[in-house]
Design an enzyme around this catalytic site. Structure first.
Site: not given
Ligand SMILES: Cc1ncc(C[n+]2csc(CCOP(=O)(O)OP(=O)(O)O)c2C)c(N)n1
Ligand SMILES: Cc1ncc(C[n+]2csc(CCOP(=O)(O)OP(=O)(O)O)c2C)c(N)n1
Ligand SMILES: [Mg+2]
Ligand SMILES: [Mg+2]
Lengths: 324, 327, 327, 324
Positions: B29, B60, B86, B129
């Site tokens: 990611e 993941e 994660f 985290h």
């Molecule tokens: C399982 C997991 N993988 C990666 C992350 C890191 N992470 C936090 S927010 C995010 C993006 C989320 O995108 P979206 O679902 O579109 O929500 P938005 O923030 O755009 O509202 C990521 C990759 C996480 N929190 N949990």
């Protein structure tokens, strides 16, 4: 949109959207002042959030939000003070007592369920709450939210599938802002609409303009009625805009163009609704000033209150692993 | 020779591996134009293109699962978990699939794949985290777990992991990313997977550590030196396969051992080291085998006063060493 | 008093809990008319209906995840994993969600839920129907792990688990299901979570075990008794929270300890017991703390000659005890 | 169905289906004789499996099967001896050297990828193989199979999503036999067709009669062409019948009615195809006898060979955890 929707209701929508925006902006200020190490925003999602949450019965229905849902938790009854206590990780914070990062909402009395950081894990919880309510014969609706990126997680699929099989009173609310941190939608999914997936689970999927609070509200009202009738879930996809970087730890200039941000800003849901209300003669200058002043005061009060509030006592760190 | 921080050393290793071997690619990611949320893959998409630096959907299990498939086909994927916290949606793919492929196919198939995971606390990351995840993975036969603590080791061990014919979980301590700097040779050099390093020699007590704790242990050892207590520090570098010989030789020499790890203490990785020493070096022991781990609470809370309680620190290590020296 | 096997005792506990408390329900694959693939939930759907005995879709993460939600709403779900080996898709929900809900919400929310998982080998189940999974879960603060080995303990501990306000992983050894029989009182009785049981007293060596290995250990102890070696056997029954006092008291008395577990030895649960003893009972030890675990290969292969190699047996336990006695 | 499809091809289809059925039946006999502790069947899926696998280029395309796919692995070139060696867990077994349960297929030389017991984990692997092939510019197709129960797993969703985003040359083949052990489809999903989910990922979903080998073959040929053209994945759902209990450990009388089984038996794909070939004059008695005799011999030979083959040496138990 319905003409008969009464003015108070519309102004309350406006107030909540503005409050969410103002609180959010204050958080960034505090972040820049070094008083809040982490901020993650609702900016650009206010219409979706307030429009949806106002369709629920606060204190009766259940909400399983995600980190952007400041507008939702405010609408359900969380106070600006409570939000600021979480931002500053203070002991009194009802979300987690300062244990979780900011924007990890929880409020037992308001039926706002504690969520975590791993994306998508909250969606099965919403389904389980719906299942429990169905078993008990309660007429509650469960509303849960997540981003379009999160829709890629297996948990979201499994949750929608079970909800479809058992016709549970759950509203899946996808706030699609086109990005998952830096990853644009085209790398996230092979389709235009997350809502198209609902058909694969046997319930309706609806796309709404997430920057139009009235459209979101109407769609959510319909989903709530459907759920309360016992007809099962709905997936609502609200097309939102993300007006900030992903979070205060992000720098979105590395991956998004100025044009993209500009286009999104042109869709600012708060501005759009304000313009609409003004042009319809519902919001005049005096009312607006009054609302904004009240919000400013509330935000100031919350900031001051939270700043003065004590940090958690280090001696409490081992508490509540299990029941005591 | 250049002085690099841990993050830069890792970036350099990936870059070199991609330049040298077409089969190597990155998936995760935000690894593309964002360069990873920690900037570990910074610049690589511009150099190697979107085909070899893949911004995956947010899921993941498919990041790891697809990497397994690609590895079976002959590629050398480097899968990034954005935070170690994660990795758990992919736990089944790692445990049931990647780690068992060779064994269950009686050596017909293998999975040469690296999973990179930034882990560890003390960075104000709260419960999700900040985690140390090694204990869940060191208990998986068929998976190697590497956890370097210096730029020098990190670069070489990452290259070794990418070249390894079996799956490797490569743990990068987030707090070390920019904090820990060191010289990294320009010329090729190697550090083998499975070799611990005696990073400080001493006579009275052995400290066994890895990751950030290796640095804290060295700090504590220096404090104790001024008090006349001579502490040996072993940096495991690889957690599985474990370099039992180096650990046991150190403890046989000093007669006392303190194992320091940041993860929750109970059933943590340090328990295995303690059990090993208790079983294999019993007759050499002049004191109880001691462990100092993180608290047995779910990772560390966000609020600073709570977070500080969680972590082992150079001070806490020094205190335990004083007690053990006095035994 | 009736003589029941382990499976029947568990069935009885579930039945009684469902009869007593409307909030208790079962969810899992094939738990309905099939009565579970081992027949643990046999008959319950006829008694309590499809609403309280839910045949779920084939997806472990939603089985656990929905149970968490229902528990938050006030229900008392009993989630069945068809085999312990298939719990891993739900690992994230268990670790990141169920076990942390109370802590992260500062005691506002809690998850009273039981996850039942048939585990263990020696039943010709190959790599994916034989695993011992406890080490992955005993390292999770906020989760209790219970592993009874007799019908008496199983019934009481399952009732205690269902009544517990926090999440419990309830491990049922598949080989014990029909093999182990015992009297189970008709009248209510209790066994508390967190209390080990000295199931055989002895003076020379302590064996710490649980599950099937408790029975094998008793068998080995009986063999050794005839050779003049007196072995004490401690059945842990609960793995977390661990009854440190009973373990330490036993070892302090005998001066020697062998920890027997069926799971892969390296970083297995037994490592924690060994580490505990090495740290807390050092001055009482007359010999090295010993462990006998399963092989460090990915669970046991299917073919009988290979499977037999994997498992600790009464013979292997007896051999290790003889060595330790001679130390 | 195409008239010009040549006779040899049709008879080969028939032979493979019959071979799969006969081998399968023999396994149950061996199970009853106590010579094979575990059997899991392809019975009722033969048309789906052979029809699909014959659309692939053996030794070139890749196959990631599941435990029912005896018809697939035979079509790809696994010999009856190799199958029987696995059933009896003998050292020579190319699937796993007797390490895995029977029907856990793997054959490196035939591009049959080793799969495990946890359902659905193989589907991401197929996607990864497709990704690797796309990166390398190879024109292979990857075919993977699973049951309709398994379609509920998160992994299947995540895999289809990535395949849709990257337009990978993967065929998702869902063998829907109406049951997941005892769980009927209505408790498994809220829709009629698993194939309906494909639309949510941006590629076609096709429902075929899985008891009609020609229909399955045609649909798979189309999917193969599409994938080889670079147009991306297809989800094919083959409606199959399960003519046995789930496995030799199961007793399906606890959960399915005699009528249900009878209705499924009326759809026996082998009988249906035999009837069709006979009525079309393609299969005469002499040919049929010849084919059946050859199969009988092959099955006898395989049984004898496997029975005589040595068990694994216990000394090998620790080998191949890592490269040696
Ligand atoms: C399982 C997991 N993988 C990666 C992350 C890191 N992470 C936090 S927010 C995010 C993006 C989320 O995108 P979206 O679902 O579109 O929500 P938005 O923030 O755009 O509202 C990521 C990759 C996480 N929190 N949990
Ligand atoms: C992760 C996981 N959970 C449970 C099981 C036990 N199990 C084996 S097969 C099966 C049913 C599979 O049903 P389906 O996918 O429809 O395939 P079918 O057997 O009907 O062809 C179950 C529940 C398993 N193997 N893996
Ligand atoms: Mg988004
Ligand atoms: Mg099925």
């Amino acid at each position: 949109m319905k003409q008969e929707r009464d003015q108070t209701h519309l102004l309350e929508m406006y107030r909540l959207m503005r409050l969410a925006r103002s609180l959010d902006e204050r958080m960034w200020q505090l972040n820049r002042q070094g008083k809040a190490p982490f901020v993650i925003s609702c900016q650009g999602h206010e219409a979706a959030q307030v429009g949806a949450a106002l369709a629920l019965r606060a204190g009766h229905d259940w909400v399983v939000p995600y980190y952007r849902d400041l507008g939702v938790v405010l609408t359900m009854g969380m106070t600006p003070r409570e939000v600021m206590l979480a931002l500053m990780a203070k002991a009194e914070d009802p979300n987690s007592g300062g244990r979780q990062m900011p924007a990890h909402y929880s409020h037992r009395k308001l039926n706002i369920v504690s969520h975590s950081s791993p994306t998508g894990t909250q969606v099965p919880h919403a389904v389980g709450i719906g299942l429990a309510a169905q078993m008990r014969g309660d007429d509650i609706v469960v509303w849960t939210a997540y981003g379009e990126g999160t829709s890629s997680q297996g948990d979201v699929h499994e949750a929608m599938n079970l909800a479809g099989v058992m016709k549970l009173p759950v509203i899946f609310f996808c706030e699609n802002n086109g990005y998952a941190i830096s990853v644009p939608q085209r790398k996230q999914m092979g389709v235009e609409n997350v809502a198209d997936r609902a058909a694969g689970y046997g319930f309706p999927g609806v796309v709404v303009d997430g920057t139009n609070v009235l459209e979101v509200h109407e769609a959510t009202m319909a989903a709530v009625e459907r759920a309360r009738r016992g007809d099962g879930p709905t997936l609502i996809e609200a097309k939102c805009v993300r007006l900030t970087a992903h979070s205060s730890d992000d720098n979105d200039r590395t991956y998004r163009t100025a044009e993209d941000l500009k286009a999104m800003k042109a869709q600012d849901p708060v501005v759009k609704f304000e313009t609409y209300l003004t042009s319809e003669g519902i919001l005049d200058d005096a009312t607006k000033t009054k609302i904004l002043n009240e919000i400013k005061e509330a935000v100031n009060d919350a900031t001051k209150y939270a700043e003065a509030a004590p940090l958690p006592d280090p001696a409490t760190v081992k508490r509540y692993v299990f029941a005591e | 020779m250049a002085e690099l921080n841990l993050l830069e050393a890792i970036n350099q290793a990936i870059d070199e591996a991609m330049a040298a071997d077409e089969r190597v690619y990155i998936i995760g990611e935000d690894v593309g134009y964002r360069g990873g949320v920690f900037r570990v893959t910074d610049g690589l998409i511009n150099k190697y293109g979107e085909k070899r630096v893949i911004d995956s959907p947010l899921a993941e299990s498919i990041i790891v699962g697809s990497s397994i498939g690609a590895a079976l086909y002959g590629m050398r994927p480097i899968a990034e978990m954005q935070f170690a916290d994660f990795i758990f949606p992919a736990f089944n793919q790692i445990l049931s699939e990647a780690a068992r492929m060779r064994y269950r196919s009686n050596n017909e198939w293998n999975v040469p794949m690296v999973i990179r995971a930034p882990y560890g606390g003390g960075i104000h990351g709260a419960l999700y985290h900040s985690q140390s995840i090694e204990a869940f993975f060191t208990h998986i036969p068929g998976l190697k777990v590497v956890a370097p603590s210096t730029p020098y080791d990190a670069k070489a061990l990452l290259l070794a992991s990418i070249a390894d014919p079996d799956p490797v979980l490569f743990l990068e301590h987030k707090k070390c990313y920019r904090l820990i700097k060191g010289y990294v040779p320009d010329a090729p050099y190697t550090v083998r997977i499975g070799e611990a390093d005696v990073v400080r020699e001493g006579d009275d007590i052995s400290v066994i550590a890895y990751g950030l704790m290796r640095h804290y242990a060295v700090e504590a050892a220096e404090t104790l030196a001024s008090e006349g207590i001579s502490v040996e520090v072993v940096d495991l570098r690889t957690l599985t396969p474990l370099d039992k010989t180096t650990v046991l030789n150190s403890v046989k020499k000093t007669g006392k051992a303190l194992i320091v790890y940041e993860d929750n203490e109970f059933c943590g990785y340090g328990a295995e080291i303690a059990a090993l020493i208790a079983q294999e070096a019993f007759e050499y022991l002049d004191g109880p085998v001691q462990r100092l781990g993180g608290l047995d609470i779910p990772a560390m809370p966000y609020s600073a006063p709570l977070e500080n309680e969680f972590m082992p620190t150079p001070q806490k290590i020094a205190d335990r060493l004083r007690d053990l020296a006095a035994f």
